[in-house]
Design an enzyme around this catalytic site. Structure first.
Site, PDB file in Angstrom:
ATOM      1  N   THR A  87       0.858  -1.183   0.000  1.00  0.00           N
ATOM      2  CA  THR A  87       0.000   0.000   0.000  1.00  0.00           C
ATOM      3  C   THR A  87       0.894   1.233   0.000  1.00  0.00           C
ATOM      4  O   THR A  87       1.247   1.760   1.053  1.00  0.00           O
ATOM      5  CB  THR A  87      -0.935   0.011   1.227  1.00  0.00           C
ATOM      6  OG1 THR A  87      -0.186  -0.376   2.400  1.00  0.00           O
ATOM      7  CG2 THR A  87      -2.090  -0.929   1.053  1.00  0.00           C
ATOM      8  N   CYS A 262       7.443   1.064   4.854  1.00  0.00           N
ATOM      9  CA  CYS A 262       6.686   1.188   6.113  1.00  0.00           C
ATOM     10  C   CYS A 262       6.871   2.552   6.765  1.00  0.00           C
ATOM     11  O   CYS A 262       5.975   3.386   6.719  1.00  0.00           O
ATOM     12  CB  CYS A 262       7.104   0.083   7.085  1.00  0.00           C
ATOM     13  SG  CYS A 262       6.458  -1.545   6.657  1.00  0.00           S
TER      14      CYS A 262
END
Length: 435
Positions: A87, A262
């Site tokens: 994502t 991340c």
């Protein structure tokens, strides 16, 4: 729970990257597993026993029982589906949910009645229930909570880390109801040696992931701000940190480039959702601005040091050691080394880059950078030690300095990782700076 207890139970992992592939391999020790990815080339490599991620190794890939496939119809055999696609963020720093949306559509088209779908992809609170579940319903024609159930268990894999591995990191689990949560926990408990940590809702689990990485981002941003200020004061930041860390409650964070999939991305998911709800983030957004600027700061330091040494940057040979987002890992996603390269390019400078871990073709394709071999580097005017790969560490400071040739007194070394001590750098015979 063992394979033989339920011959009909099968797990499908959707997305076989740094997160999904180790997960598929681990689950295959307990259950029949389908490993699905839309990237046919990647599937072909796994079938050949080649682990491009270097997370589990070729031998493990070759011997595991995962059924690797790019045929989405195979997902219909699974009663437990885990979505582990990336994502990323868009150019304007807003969440790019297209991979998880496409994955949800694929799963929905092939969802069997009674299945549980668990998302591991990092999202802001609300995405699983408000965006993904409706897509599953639309594509499958089934009703969530009646015909299938959903849950969320954020991935916590640290690429390249051989200590904090999948099985040794406690797993957050959640479900749309207590029964689903407990079932998801039961299944993950078969592979997670550290155990699972159940939370009360899917939104809470989604928030855990975003917050844990935002916290790290903020702490590193603080140290990066200190580094920029200490540079003006003529103080070595790493020496300050070494002294600070002698106190029992010091947190141990150091300045550096913050990239990857991340820490350099997740805070933007928090910022986006907060602003959508009418709150403008102060601390998290500020930390992101600082960390996003560090590549430019490093490039400017290289230019400044060269000019002060009487070196014309436009004619200088600048070498960057490392392009992956972290050491001992082939992952180049969202690497902040690229910011150094691009800023130098603005001045007409094309640095030479060495990285024994990165895939040459992928780096060329993604960033337009031709990776060099160590043996090809000679008489460098400025070396930027950007990523602390073991191969660079093994060569030692003397090995790195040797890239500059014999005339070293006006050569520049930027030690971004704080790899070497002040004493060692002073004895090296080069002009040095470390962040």
């Amino acid at each position: 729970m063992e394979k033989k207890e339920d011959s009909e139970f099968k797990i499908a992992i959707v997305g076989l990257g740094y997160v999904g592939m180790p997960l598929a391999v681990a689950f295959s020790e307990q259950f029949p597993v389908i490993g699905f990815d839309v990237n046919s080339r990647k599937i072909a490599q796994y079938k050949k026993g080649i682990d491009e991620t270097l997370e589990v190794g070729d031998e493990v890939i070759s011997s595991c029982s995962v059924e690797f496939t790019d045929e989405e119809a195979k997902l219909r055999e699974a009663s437990f589906v885990v979505v582990a696609v990336p994502t990323p963020i868009n150019g304007d720093k807003t969440p790019d949910l297209s991979p998880v949306i496409r994955a949800s559509e694929t799963v929905g088209r092939n969802l069997r009645s009674g299945a549980i779908v668990v998302y591991e992809s990092t999202v802001y609170p609300g995405v699983t229930e408000e965006i993904c579940a409706p897509i599953l319903e639309k594509e499958s024609g089934l009703k969530c909570g009646v015909d299938f159930r959903i849950g969320y268990s954020p991935e916590r894999i640290n690429p390249g880390d051989r200590v904090h591995t999948l099985k040794s990191i406690r797993k957050i689990v959640s479900g749309m109801d207590p029964e689903t949560r407990d079932r998801i926990g039961q299944i993950y408990d078969t592979i997670i040696e550290a155990g699972t940590f159940p939370v009360s809702s899917i939104k809470t689990a989604e928030a855990v992931k975003v917050v844990e990485n935002s916290q790290r981002d903020i702490n590193i941003a603080f140290m990066n701000e200190m580094a920029m200020v200490f540079e003006r004061m003529g103080i070595d930041t790493n020496e300050v940190v070494d002294g600070m860390n002698t106190k029992w409650n010091a947190l141990g964070f150091r300045p550096g480039l913050v990239g990857g999939h991340c820490i350099g991305v997740d805070p933007y998911y928090f910022i986006y959702e907060a602003e959508r709800l009418g709150y403008t983030s102060q601390i998290v957004a500020s930390g992101r601005r600082i960390n996003d600027h560090m590549g430019i700061f490093v490039a400017d330091m290289a230019l400044k040091k060269m000019i002060r040494a009487g070196i014309d940057p436009s004619k200088a040979k600048i070498v960057i050691l490392g392009i992956t987002f972290k050491e001992n890992c082939p992952d180049i996603r969202n690497t902040k080394v690229l910011d150094i390269i691009n800023h130098l390019r603005e001045y007409g400078i094309e640095p030479q880059v060495v990285d024994p871990w990165a895939d040459k073709e992928l780096v060329k394709q993604e960033y337009g950078v031709e990776l060099k071999e160590w043996s090809e580097i000679q008489n460098a005017d400025c070396v930027i030690h950007a990523v602390a790969h073991g191969e660079f560490r093994d060569r030692g400071l003397e090995g790195v300095v040797s890239l500059m040739g014999t005339e070293r007194s006006k050569k520049i070394l930027l030690d971004i990782k704080g790899e070497w001590s002040v004493d060692a750098l002073n004895k090296s015979g080069v002009i040095w700076w470390r962040m």
